[in-house]
Design a protein around this motif. Structure first.
Motif, short mmCIF file in Angstrom:
data_model
loop_
_atom_site.label_atom_id
_atom_site.label_comp_id
_atom_site.label_asym_id
_atom_site.label_seq_id
_atom_site.Cartn_x
_atom_site.Cartn_y
_atom_site.Cartn_z
N TYR A 128 -31.88 20.17 6.00
CA TYR A 128 -31.99 19.14 7.02
C TYR A 128 -30.87 18.10 6.93
O TYR A 128 -30.87 17.13 7.69
N LEU A 129 -29.94 18.30 6.00
CA LEU A 129 -28.89 17.33 5.74
C LEU A 129 -27.52 17.96 5.96
O LEU A 129 -27.40 19.17 6.16
N ARG A 130 -26.48 17.12 5.87
CA ARG A 130 -25.10 17.60 6.02
C ARG A 130 -24.17 16.68 5.25
O ARG A 130 -24.51 15.53 4.94
N ALA A 131 -23.01 17.18 4.92
CA ALA A 131 -21.99 16.33 4.31
C ALA A 131 -21.54 15.30 5.33
O ALA A 131 -21.37 15.60 6.51
N GLY A 132 -21.37 14.07 4.85
CA GLY A 132 -20.98 13.00 5.76
C GLY A 132 -22.16 12.14 6.16
O GLY A 132 -23.05 11.86 5.34
N ASP A 133 -22.20 11.72 7.43
CA ASP A 133 -23.22 10.80 7.90
C ASP A 133 -24.50 11.53 8.29
O ASP A 133 -24.46 12.56 8.98
N ASN A 134 -25.64 10.98 7.87
CA ASN A 134 -26.95 11.51 8.20
C ASN A 134 -27.82 10.39 8.75
O ASN A 134 -27.80 9.27 8.25
N GLU A 135 -28.58 10.72 9.79
CA GLU A 135 -29.43 9.72 10.44
C GLU A 135 -30.81 9.66 9.79
O GLU A 135 -31.54 10.64 9.76
N LEU A 136 -31.14 8.49 9.26
CA LEU A 136 -32.48 8.21 8.74
C LEU A 136 -33.19 7.32 9.75
O LEU A 136 -32.68 6.26 10.11
N LEU A 137 -34.35 7.77 10.22
CA LEU A 137 -35.13 7.02 11.20
C LEU A 137 -36.55 6.89 10.68
O LEU A 137 -37.16 7.88 10.25
N VAL A 138 -37.07 5.67 10.68
CA VAL A 138 -38.39 5.39 10.14
C VAL A 138 -39.22 4.66 11.19
O VAL A 138 -38.71 3.74 11.86
N LEU A 139 -40.47 5.06 11.34
CA LEU A 139 -41.44 4.29 12.10
C LEU A 139 -42.39 3.65 11.10
O LEU A 139 -43.23 4.32 10.51
N GLU A 140 -42.21 2.36 10.87
CA GLU A 140 -43.06 1.61 9.93
C GLU A 140 -44.10 0.84 10.75
O GLU A 140 -43.75 0.10 11.67
N THR A 141 -45.38 1.03 10.43
CA THR A 141 -46.44 0.40 11.21
C THR A 141 -47.06 -0.81 10.54
O THR A 141 -47.90 -1.48 11.14
#
Length: 614
Positions: free
Chosen positions: A580-593
């Motif tokens: 699910y990852l790659r070298a370089g930039d990776n997008e982390l997205l969180v929904l915190e409730t």
């Protein structure tokens, strides 16, 4: 042509007695890119077969649909088993339990209400599952025939790996309708399945008697006292090979509980006892994997407890696919009964530990209208009535008059399924938690607008509460009077482009700047919010996301929904697979409730699944 039969008390492969040494590996709980690795490590431990359930609800998310691509490519998984030179056992249910959402049964089975009716408050009658009722057996038959289209050409007598197919799953713990079991067996044979058919039940009480058919191989499910329990299986079926087709070598975790483990030495001793009886075995689990997305199940025996995202199970191969102490203990035992390969797997290396601040945060309320459409309903509907079978439902209503000064009122419901955040015009008033038996929250003076975010935390997978609807059940009362005139929005989290666009904007439409890393420090989360960050990696490697200082929410990595985290524990990290990852930039997205001050992100070298209790 390869042959596999039951002759007398033996499995017979190409005319020779054969012992099955299998391990359970659920293809749907493991990224496809890792299937071959996990299967290979099973062979290196001494196993000769892989067993899997098949989840009806994932393959048929809606009536008439069929999904079998990517991580759900059952045929590709069986082909991978064959490529490793191993055999396969398939357990298609239709009910599987597996601590999986709804026990694998699709939620749409239980709703015959019209989801387009804006005034529907609950979904009609529940379908009598695991029975000959046409409302169940007809869709179940359609599902099974699709599965058998995949299995039949991959049977051992056609050059494939499949040697056994199981009928139903621990049915004796549920019912005793032998006519239903017979119908499933006949359907299976009519579809072209020629390999031996099995059943599995716990050797306790009447379960073996109620859940078996005399012409199908009876097998047992247990994790200890092998001699005693195999004797019970033999009494139930005087002839045929002995088999424990679910040897419980660990256990699952639930939110709010400890991390379950079993000492490797004890599990190995029980396995040696079982194999010493001449029995065949399937280790449940060999590799547990992860309840990816929102697929975890739940238990409710008077106390609702959802299953954690991690399905590590304290198995021989851990959640990230590396050998544990139990792997080596089992390999030593198996080596007494079979030849072992010289090759051995490597231990898990330390994972990278990047950390940082979130680059942007935006309230869920700011993007809510772009994640679905508001609908009107006189009374509050269940999620199921709206066709929302996983995730969240936003609800809002206006009271006839504000709560009077000096006269606070209670908001009450009959039952919460499973979590509801109650707000009024952005002010958090309380959280209703099914896990805590909460059914009411106090509304302060001046409250007139109600805003409720309802979350399904996992459908019950075992027992009489299978098929229950999600949402706030029963009328919503304020001061004893029903609240009517609702607007509801079922959140569609399959496309998060509106969230990404909002996070990428430099400012909200009114010009208010978004909190940015390096400006005001890490953002404080007060309301349910999305947070975004960029994780820079030298290369794609397995990661373990640290959630110890977070509250309750969901995580996506490069668009892949990893699952749910919860401050209750026991899990304190989330596994992020390298595919699910790659070298370089990776997008982390969180929904915190939940409210979290100064929220930052980081990763740990190894998983932290929480405190244990033997």
């Amino acid at each position: 042509m390869t042959t596999f039969q039951i002759i007398g008390d033996d499995f017979v492969l190409d005319g020779r007695p054969h012992r099955i040494l299998a391990g359970t590996l659920h293809y749907f709980r493991v990224p496809r890119a890792y299937w071959a690795d996990r299967i290979h490590k099973a062979r290196l431990m001494g196993l000769n077969a892989i067993e899997t359930y098949v989840p009806w609800n994932l393959h048929q998310p809606a009536p008439g649909t069929w999904v079998a691509e990517g991580r759900l490519d059952l045929g590709g998984f069986l082909d991978a088993v064959a490529e490793e030179g191993m055999q396969a056992i398939v357990r298609p249910g239709p009910y599987i339990c597996a601590e999986f959402d709804g026990g694998g049964l699709p939620a749409w089975l239980f709703s015959d209400a019209d989801p387009t009716d804006p005034d529907v408050a609950s979904a009609g009658t529940a379908t009598p599952v695991r029975s000959l009722d046409p409302r169940f057996i007809e869709p179940a038959g359609d599902y099974l025939r699709r599965v058998y289209d995949i299995i039949v050409p991959r049977q051992v007598d056609r050059g494939g790996p499949v040697i056994l197919v199981q009928i139903e799953n621990e049915y004796g713990a549920y019912g005793r309708d032998h006519g239903y079991l017979r119908a499933l067996a006949e359907l299976t044979r009519a579809a072209g399945v020629t390999v031996p058919l099995t059943t599995v039940d716990q050797p306790s009480g009447r379960m073996l008697e109620d859940g078996t058919l005399p012409d199908l191989l009876t097998t047992g499910s247990f994790g200890s006292r092998a001699t005693e329990r195999m004797a019970a299986v033999r009494r139930a079926q005087p002839t045929g090979p002995l088999m424990c087709s679910e040897f419980w070598d660990g256990w699952f975790d639930q939110w709010g509980d400890h991390h379950h483990t079993t000492p490797a030495v004890d599990s190995a001793r029980s396995l040696a006892e079982l194999l010493g009886l001449g029995a065949s075995v399937t280790l449940y689990m060999f590799h547990g994997g992860t309840n990816l997305g929102l697929t975890n199940g739940a238990n409710d025996k008077g106390l609702y407890r959802p299953i954690t995202t991690s399905y590590d199970y304290d198995a021989p191969l851990d959640e990230s696919g590396h050998p544990t102490e139990k792997y080596w203990a089992f390999r030593e035992v198996l080596g007494r009964f079979t030849d072992l390969p010289d090759e051995v797997p490597c231990p898990r290396p330390p994972a990278p530990t990047p950390s940082g601040a979130f680059s942007a945060v935006i309230s869920l309320s700011e993007v809510l209208g772009r994640l679905g459409s508001w609908r009107s309903s006189r009374v509050l509907p269940t999620m199921d009535a709206l066709g929302q079978y996983r995730g969240f439902l936003a609800c809002r209503a206006t009271l006839p008059a504000p709560i009077a000064e000096g006269a606070p009122a209670l908001l009450t419901v009959s039952e919460v399924r499973d979590r509801a955040i109650v707000e009024s015009q952005g002010r958090r008033l309380g959280v209703l938690e099914r896990m805590d038996h909460d059914t009411s929250v106090a509304l302060p003076a001046g409250t007139r607008v109600l805003e409720i975010l309802v979350e399904d935390m996992g459908r019950v997978d075992y027992g009489p509460r299978i098929g229950e609807h999600k949402g706030l059940v029963g009328p919503v009362l304020v001061g004893g009077r029903e609240v009517t005139g609702w607007e509801v929005l079922a959140l569609d989290l399959s496309d998060l482009s509106p969230v990404r666009e909002a996070l990428e904007r430099e400012a909200l439409p009114d010009g208010t700047p978004l909190p940015r890393a390096g400006q005001a420090g890490p953002p404080d989360v007060g309301r349910a919010s999305f947070l975004g960050a960029t994780v820079r990696l030298a290369r794609a490697e397995d990661l373990f996301l640290d959630t110890r200082r977070w509250g309750h929410g969901l995580v996506w990595m490069n668009g892949h929904l990893l699952g749910r985290y919860n401050r209750r524990g026991p899990s304190r990290t989330m596994y992020v697979p390298a595919p699910y990852l790659r070298a370089g930039d990776n997008e982390l997205l969180v929904l915190e409730t939940d409210p979290v001050p100064a929220m930052t992100w980081s990763f740990l070298e190894s998983p932290d699944l929480g405190p244990v209790d033997w």
